[in-house]
Design an enzyme around this catalytic site. Structure first.
Site, PDB file in Angstrom:
ATOM      1  N   LYS A   1      45.082  30.459  70.044  1.00 48.52           N
ATOM      2  CA  LYS A   1      44.428  31.631  69.445  1.00 48.52           C
ATOM      3  C   LYS A   1      45.452  32.498  68.699  1.00 48.52           C
ATOM      4  O   LYS A   1      46.580  32.632  69.146  1.00 48.52           O
ATOM      5  CB  LYS A   1      43.806  32.421  70.600  1.00 48.52           C
ATOM      6  CG  LYS A   1      43.089  33.660  70.225  1.00 48.52           C
ATOM      7  CD  LYS A   1      42.701  34.451  71.458  1.00 48.52           C
ATOM      8  CE  LYS A   1      43.875  35.241  72.015  1.00 48.52           C
ATOM      9  NZ  LYS A   1      43.488  36.211  73.057  1.00 48.52           N
TER      10      LYS A   1
ATOM     11  N   LYS B   1      47.671  39.041  69.271  1.00 53.66           N
ATOM     12  CA  LYS B   1      48.616  40.075  68.854  1.00 53.66           C
ATOM     13  C   LYS B   1      49.890  40.101  69.676  1.00 53.66           C
ATOM     14  O   LYS B   1      50.893  40.607  69.242  1.00 53.66           O
ATOM     15  CB  LYS B   1      47.976  41.461  68.792  1.00 53.66           C
ATOM     16  CG  LYS B   1      47.175  41.943  69.978  1.00 53.66           C
ATOM     17  CD  LYS B   1      46.719  43.378  69.739  1.00 53.66           C
ATOM     18  CE  LYS B   1      45.266  43.662  70.069  1.00 53.66           C
ATOM     19  NZ  LYS B   1      44.827  43.335  71.423  1.00 53.66           N
TER      20      LYS B   1
ATOM     21  N   LYS C   1      48.624  34.740  81.377  1.00 51.06           N
ATOM     22  CA  LYS C   1      49.544  35.885  81.279  1.00 51.06           C
ATOM     23  C   LYS C   1      50.449  35.981  82.500  1.00 51.06           C
ATOM     24  O   LYS C   1      51.610  36.389  82.387  1.00 51.06           O
ATOM     25  CB  LYS C   1      48.764  37.185  81.072  1.00 51.06           C
ATOM     26  CG  LYS C   1      48.172  37.239  79.678  1.00 51.06           C
ATOM     27  CD  LYS C   1      47.518  38.551  79.388  1.00 51.06           C
ATOM     28  CE  LYS C   1      46.916  38.506  77.997  1.00 51.06           C
ATOM     29  NZ  LYS C   1      46.067  39.641  77.713  1.00 51.06           N
TER      30      LYS C   1
HETATM   31  P1  TYM Z   1      41.821  42.219  72.659  1.00 53.28           P
HETATM   32  O1  TYM Z   1      42.438  43.544  72.450  1.00 53.28           O
HETATM   33  O2  TYM Z   1      42.699  41.071  72.988  1.00 53.28           O
HETATM   34  O3  TYM Z   1      40.986  41.822  71.398  1.00 53.28           O
HETATM   35  C1  TYM Z   1      40.046  42.716  70.799  1.00 53.28           C
HETATM   36  C2  TYM Z   1      38.876  41.913  70.277  1.00 53.28           C
HETATM   37  O4  TYM Z   1      39.329  40.960  69.315  1.00 53.28           O
HETATM   38  C3  TYM Z   1      38.867  39.659  69.675  1.00 53.28           C
HETATM   39  N1  TYM Z   1      39.893  38.681  69.286  1.00 53.28           N
HETATM   40  C4  TYM Z   1      39.656  37.597  68.546  1.00 53.28           C
HETATM   41  N2  TYM Z   1      38.533  37.120  67.986  1.00 53.28           N
HETATM   42  C5  TYM Z   1      38.644  35.979  67.279  1.00 53.28           C
HETATM   43  N3  TYM Z   1      39.802  35.307  67.112  1.00 53.28           N
HETATM   44  C6  TYM Z   1      40.943  35.745  67.659  1.00 53.28           C
HETATM   45  N4  TYM Z   1      42.083  35.075  67.477  1.00 53.28           N
HETATM   46  C7  TYM Z   1      40.903  36.939  68.425  1.00 53.28           C
HETATM   47  N5  TYM Z   1      41.854  37.654  69.093  1.00 53.28           N
HETATM   48  C8  TYM Z   1      41.200  38.713  69.628  1.00 53.28           C
HETATM   49  C9  TYM Z   1      38.699  39.714  71.185  1.00 53.28           C
HETATM   50  O5  TYM Z   1      37.807  38.721  71.623  1.00 53.28           O
HETATM   51  C10 TYM Z   1      38.172  41.109  71.372  1.00 53.28           C
HETATM   52  O6  TYM Z   1      36.784  41.140  71.157  1.00 53.28           O
HETATM   53  N6  TYM Z   1      39.936  42.483  77.278  1.00 53.28           N
HETATM   54  C11 TYM Z   1      39.719  42.841  75.892  1.00 53.28           C
HETATM   55  C12 TYM Z   1      39.601  44.322  75.660  1.00 53.28           C
HETATM   56  C13 TYM Z   1      38.552  45.001  76.461  1.00 53.28           C
HETATM   57  C14 TYM Z   1      37.149  44.972  76.226  1.00 53.28           C
HETATM   58  C15 TYM Z   1      36.594  45.822  77.220  1.00 53.28           C
HETATM   59  C16 TYM Z   1      36.355  44.306  75.301  1.00 53.28           C
HETATM   60  C17 TYM Z   1      38.772  45.823  77.525  1.00 53.28           C
HETATM   61  N7  TYM Z   1      37.588  46.311  77.984  1.00 53.28           N
HETATM   62  C18 TYM Z   1      35.216  45.994  77.291  1.00 53.28           C
HETATM   63  C19 TYM Z   1      34.979  44.512  75.376  1.00 53.28           C
HETATM   64  C20 TYM Z   1      34.423  45.337  76.359  1.00 53.28           C
HETATM   65  C21 TYM Z   1      40.905  42.377  75.071  1.00 53.28           C
HETATM   66  O7  TYM Z   1      41.969  42.174  75.572  1.00 53.28           O
HETATM   67  O8  TYM Z   1      40.662  42.316  73.742  1.00 53.28           O
END
Ligand code: TYM
Length: 332
Positions: free
Chosen positions: A197, A200, A112
């Site tokens: 991946k 979003k 990023k």
């Molecule tokens: P984020 O918002 O990018 O994604 C949310 C969740 O979706 C999963 N995910 C995927 N799983 C499979 N294939 C994909 N292409 C894919 N894209 C996203 C992510 O692994 C995630 O579980 N840093 C985290 C948010 C966060 C968080 C936390 C998660 C902040 N604090 C504490 C768990 C615990 C994030 O950016 O997820």
């Protein structure tokens, strides 16, 4: 009971990757209000260039979609990160145990930061400290399990390191959590670029299925998915045939089968794509329909979030207070 915590960032529209990698696991967990906490992590959406009105809109939309996907506010705690101050309070304490070097090693930071620099934007300091805030999200609740997609593995590892380090230096305070991943679709790939991946915040939406895409749009995206050249029919090989493997993973995730076994049922890509498209459309249909109902009453969603924040605060405060004293601060 196992306490679980997980979060989703309102930085774009929710995708099929979010749903299969994370949200579906949350819905399937044994939900109890004090044991299952799910959070729209809005502070994390401010770590890269953002539009304030859009973040607010996406925060509400993400919460509505999580309810539409089946999170039951009677059986879990759903809230918005910025509504519970304990997250940032604890993040600062954890920053005092984390090192600059270990944060610069995070893969998502490197990617990023490079993207921001490429776009001529500065790299926000919060992008570097992001994983510490994420660790605070998890540790503030003493969560034992963190159901996430594969891409969050490194961040949860860092969370574990920070918890162990804090406990060793300042006395036992935190539960050391572990990440859990779904068996299939822990890493859903972009349909146009199957070596990346499905994320979003990608600019090009053609390879991304959004949860709110109309059925025709889902079908079009899947039918246009990039497949691999080479003969040998439909085989499941993530390295050599990433495009086809991704489609088989999607089919397996939607139908409950095994991706390698499903491959045997197809002689061509066209039929496979049609089945994947139908399966994804059917998977998302109830979520989309329920979202439309819930979105008509935003006041009800806000009430859920307000009550959720109250419960979350009550759970987090004693633990963060303990960390506050343990690290050497006077109790207020
Ligand atoms: P984020 O918002 O990018 O994604 C949310 C969740 O979706 C999963 N995910 C995927 N799983 C499979 N294939 C994909 N292409 C894919 N894209 C996203 C992510 O692994 C995630 O579980 N840093 C985290 C948010 C966060 C968080 C936390 C998660 C902040 N604090 C504490 C768990 C615990 C994030 O950016 O997820």
């Amino acid at each position: 009971m196992t306490r679980i915590f997980s979060g989703i960032k309102p930085s774009g529209h929710l995708t099929l990757g979010n749903y299969l990698g994370a949200v579906r696991q949350w819905v399937a967990s044994d939900q109890e209000p004090d044991e299952a906490l799910f959070c729209v992590v809005d502070l994390h959406a401010l770590t890269v260039e953002h539009d304030p009105a859009r973040v607010r809109r996406l925060t509400r939309q993400a919460a509505t979609l999580l309810l539409a996907a089946g999170l039951d506010p009677q059986r879990c705690t759903l809230f918005v990160q910025s509504h519970v101050d304990e997250h940032t309070r604890l993040a600062y304490l954890l920053e005092c145990t984390a090192s600059d070097g270990e944060l610069r090693r995070m893969i998502q930071y490197k990617e990023k930061a490079a993207r921001a620099q490429g776009a001529g934007e500065g790299v926000r300091l919060s992008l570097l400290t992001y994983p510490v805030l994420m660790a605070a999200d998890i540790l503030a609740y003493g969560a034992q399990e963190v159901p996430v997609g594969e891409d969050q593995r490194q961040h949860v590892e860092l969370t574990r390191d920070l918890a162990v380090r804090f406990n060793q230096r300042y006395g036992h305070t935190f539960t050391v959590p572990k990440a859990t991943h779904p068996k299939v679709a822990a890493r859903v790939m972009d349909l146009q670029e199957p070596t990346s991946k499905m994320g979003k915040s990608h600019e090009n939406g053609a390879g991304i299925v959004y949860l709110l895409d109309e059925p025709e749009v889902v079908t079009k995206k899947v039918m246009r998915a990039v497949t691999d050249t080479g003969d040998g029919g439909v085989v499941y090989d993530r390295q050599a045939r990433p495009g086809v493997a991704n489609l088989l993973d999607l089919l397996a995730a939607c139908t409950g089968g095994d991706p390698a076994a499903l491959a045997g049922g197809y002689s061509g890509y066209g039929a496979l794509k049609r089945d994947v498209a139908d399966a994804v459309v059917e998977l998302l249909r109830p979520v989309r329909e329920r979202h439309a109902e819930l979105a008509a009453d935003p006041g009800a969603v806000e009430k859920v979030l307000r009550e959720g924040a109250g419960r979350a605060r009550a759970l987090a405060r004693p633990l963060v207070d303990r960390a506050h004293e343990a690290i050497g601060l006077l109790a207020p």
